[in-house]
Write a protein that holds these residues in place. Structure first.
Motif, PDB file in Angstrom:
ATOM      1  N   ASN A  24       0.813  -1.199   0.000  1.00 24.24           N
ATOM      2  CA  ASN A  24       0.000   0.000   0.000  1.00 24.24           C
ATOM      3  C   ASN A  24       0.856   1.263   0.000  1.00 24.24           C
ATOM      4  O   ASN A  24       1.896   1.335   0.650  1.00 24.24           O
ATOM      5  CB  ASN A  24      -0.905   0.038   1.235  1.00 24.24           C
ATOM      6  N   VAL A  25       0.374   2.266  -0.738  1.00 21.43           N
ATOM      7  CA  VAL A  25       0.891   3.622  -0.651  1.00 21.43           C
ATOM      8  C   VAL A  25      -0.224   4.467  -0.042  1.00 21.43           C
ATOM      9  O   VAL A  25      -1.367   4.405  -0.498  1.00 21.43           O
ATOM     10  CB  VAL A  25       1.278   4.169  -2.042  1.00 21.43           C
ATOM     11  N   VAL A  26       0.098   5.219   1.006  1.00 21.73           N
ATOM     12  CA  VAL A  26      -0.902   6.048   1.686  1.00 21.73           C
ATOM     13  C   VAL A  26      -0.761   7.484   1.182  1.00 21.73           C
ATOM     14  O   VAL A  26       0.331   8.053   1.216  1.00 21.73           O
ATOM     15  CB  VAL A  26      -0.716   6.007   3.215  1.00 21.73           C
ATOM     16  N   VAL A  27      -1.871   8.052   0.721  1.00 25.16           N
ATOM     17  CA  VAL A  27      -1.898   9.430   0.242  1.00 25.16           C
ATOM     18  C   VAL A  27      -3.001  10.179   0.974  1.00 25.16           C
ATOM     19  O   VAL A  27      -4.149   9.705   1.033  1.00 25.16           O
ATOM     20  CB  VAL A  27      -2.137   9.498  -1.276  1.00 25.16           C
ATOM     21  N   LEU A  28      -2.667  11.341   1.525  1.00 28.79           N
ATOM     22  CA  LEU A  28      -3.642  12.148   2.266  1.00 28.79           C
ATOM     23  C   LEU A  28      -4.323  13.149   1.340  1.00 28.79           C
ATOM     24  O   LEU A  28      -3.646  13.896   0.625  1.00 28.79           O
ATOM     25  CB  LEU A  28      -2.944  12.906   3.401  1.00 28.79           C
ATOM     26  N   ASP A  29      -5.654  13.160   1.359  1.00 30.17           N
ATOM     27  CA  ASP A  29      -6.432  14.197   0.680  1.00 30.17           C
ATOM     28  C   ASP A  29      -6.765  15.263   1.713  1.00 30.17           C
ATOM     29  O   ASP A  29      -7.764  15.158   2.431  1.00 30.17           O
ATOM     30  CB  ASP A  29      -7.732  13.615   0.094  1.00 30.17           C
ATOM     31  N   SER A  30      -5.934  16.299   1.801  1.00 29.75           N
ATOM     32  CA  SER A  30      -6.126  17.286   2.866  1.00 29.75           C
ATOM     33  C   SER A  30      -7.406  18.076   2.686  1.00 29.75           C
ATOM     34  O   SER A  30      -7.968  18.592   3.654  1.00 29.75           O
ATOM     35  CB  SER A  30      -4.930  18.236   2.925  1.00 29.75           C
ATOM     36  N   GLY A  31      -7.923  18.172   1.457  1.00 28.65           N
ATOM     37  CA  GLY A  31      -9.155  18.918   1.218  1.00 28.65           C
ATOM     38  C   GLY A  31     -10.423  18.113   1.410  1.00 28.65           C
ATOM     39  O   GLY A  31     -11.521  18.661   1.296  1.00 28.65           O
ATOM     40  N   GLU A  32     -10.289  16.810   1.697  1.00 20.36           N
ATOM     41  CA  GLU A  32     -11.484  15.975   1.826  1.00 20.36           C
ATOM     42  C   GLU A  32     -11.505  15.151   3.099  1.00 20.36           C
ATOM     43  O   GLU A  32     -12.365  14.273   3.257  1.00 20.36           O
ATOM     44  CB  GLU A  32     -11.595  15.052   0.610  1.00 20.36           C
TER      45      GLU A  32
END
Length: 327
Positions: A24-32
């Motif tokens: 897994n690669v974790v990516v943060l959606d700071s706007g959501e």
């Protein structure tokens, strides 16, 4: 199933996660207020999970067992399994943790409260976070990095155009230096010789002799120079240029720009390096996508649609490796 436990410092709910996925690669959606789990091999989003409000940055704990997501508007930290990406627990009342970092010896944990103009320093014993001091620091404390002797954390102040050096044992500001317009990401060259600072309001990287605080050079990169990622090749560190939508490869042995990666999507921001060091994963803050760059070709070869304002990124197969220079 939920198991509750309480320590003298905080209480959390531990969630037993499903079977872990090793890639897994974790990516943060700071706007959501959410995070994406992306399968590294198929390059597809396999799951999205709720986070707190405005999750901007994330960092692995020194033992490699827990991934911390800092939810700045929710005033808390979220603890994830670094392999599966699923929630292990929460720590409340960490005020405005925009950026976070551990000292190289893991004794100190620091958060930058960007909207509160403050830096908070905690003692860390491997389990508990104990507040040691709160330091007012104007304006807009943003990114950080540490000296390898574990005594100093360096913090950029975006609005005032300065970098500050904070003594960790005494929680006091040792010095502040004006470096230019809108400084952001920080990276320490090997041997703690120089600080490199991405000047987001300019088109360059400032080179700072931090022992005799002064700017000794500026390396032209591109407009909106922002954040760094070591390429682990013994020579280069990458810097994202958010306005020009390029990535510059800085030769930190000569302090020169060794070339730019162009034809990218708008707003490259944070980066992560694949385990084989061939691919550089990049969040495109203004484009709702993650990009994958083949470093042998210096070319964008794939993109993955995610949510609004993707920011922090973490790769699970790098979880056991602790780096004192967070993205």
């Amino acid at each position: 199933m939920k198991v509750w436990f309480r320590s003298w410092l905080f209480s959390v709910a531990v969630v037993v996660s499903p079977v872990a996925h090793a890639d897994n690669v974790v990516v943060l959606d700071s706007g959501e207020a959410r995070l994406n789990l992306i399968d590294e091999n198929s390059r597809k989003v396999v799951e999205t999970l709720p986070a707190g409000k405005e999750p901007h940055h994330l960092m692995i704990t020194p033992d490699g067992k827990t991934l911390i997501v800092a939810n700045s508007i929710s005033d808390n930290l979220m603890f994830l399994d670094p392999v599966s990406g699923h929630v292990k627990g929460w720590l409340q009342d960490i005020e405005d943790p925009y950026q976070l970092g551990f000292s190289p010896d893991s004794r100190w944990f620091v958060t930058n409260a960007l909207r509160l103009d403050r830096v908070d320093i905690y003692h860390y014993d491997g389990q508990h976070f104990t507040l040691a001091g709160r330091i007012p620091l104007e304006k807009m404390p943003s990114h950080m990095t540490f000296s390898t002797d574990n005594r100093t954390v360096f913090v950029t102040l975006q609005e005032s155009g300065e970098v500050a050096a904070i003594d960790l044992p005494t929680q006091t500001v040792k010095w502040k230096l004006h470096v230019g317009e809108d400084p952001a990401g920080l990276w320490m060259t090997p041997g703690d010789r120089y600080l490199l600072i991405g000047m987001t309001g300019e088109d360059d990287v400032a080179v700072v002799d931090w022992r005799n605080p002064r700017v000794v050079k500026k390396i032209h990169t591109g407009r909106g120079a922002h954040n760094f990622r070591n390429l682990d090749d013994g020579r280069h560190v990458a810097v994202t240029n958010r306005v020009d939508s390029t990535i510059s490869l800085i030769d930190y042995t000569t302090l020169t720009n060794d070339g730019d990666i162009t034809h990218l999507m708008p707003g490259p921001d944070d980066m992560e390096l694949s385990h084989d060091k061939r691919f550089l994963w990049v969040t495109f803050r203004f484009s709702r996508h993650v990009g994958i760059i083949d470093l042998t070709q210096r070319k964008l070869v794939d993109t993955i649609a995610v949510g609004r304002s993707p920011h922090g990124i973490f790769m699970a197969d790098r979880a056991p490796v602790y780096a004192p220079n967070p993205d």
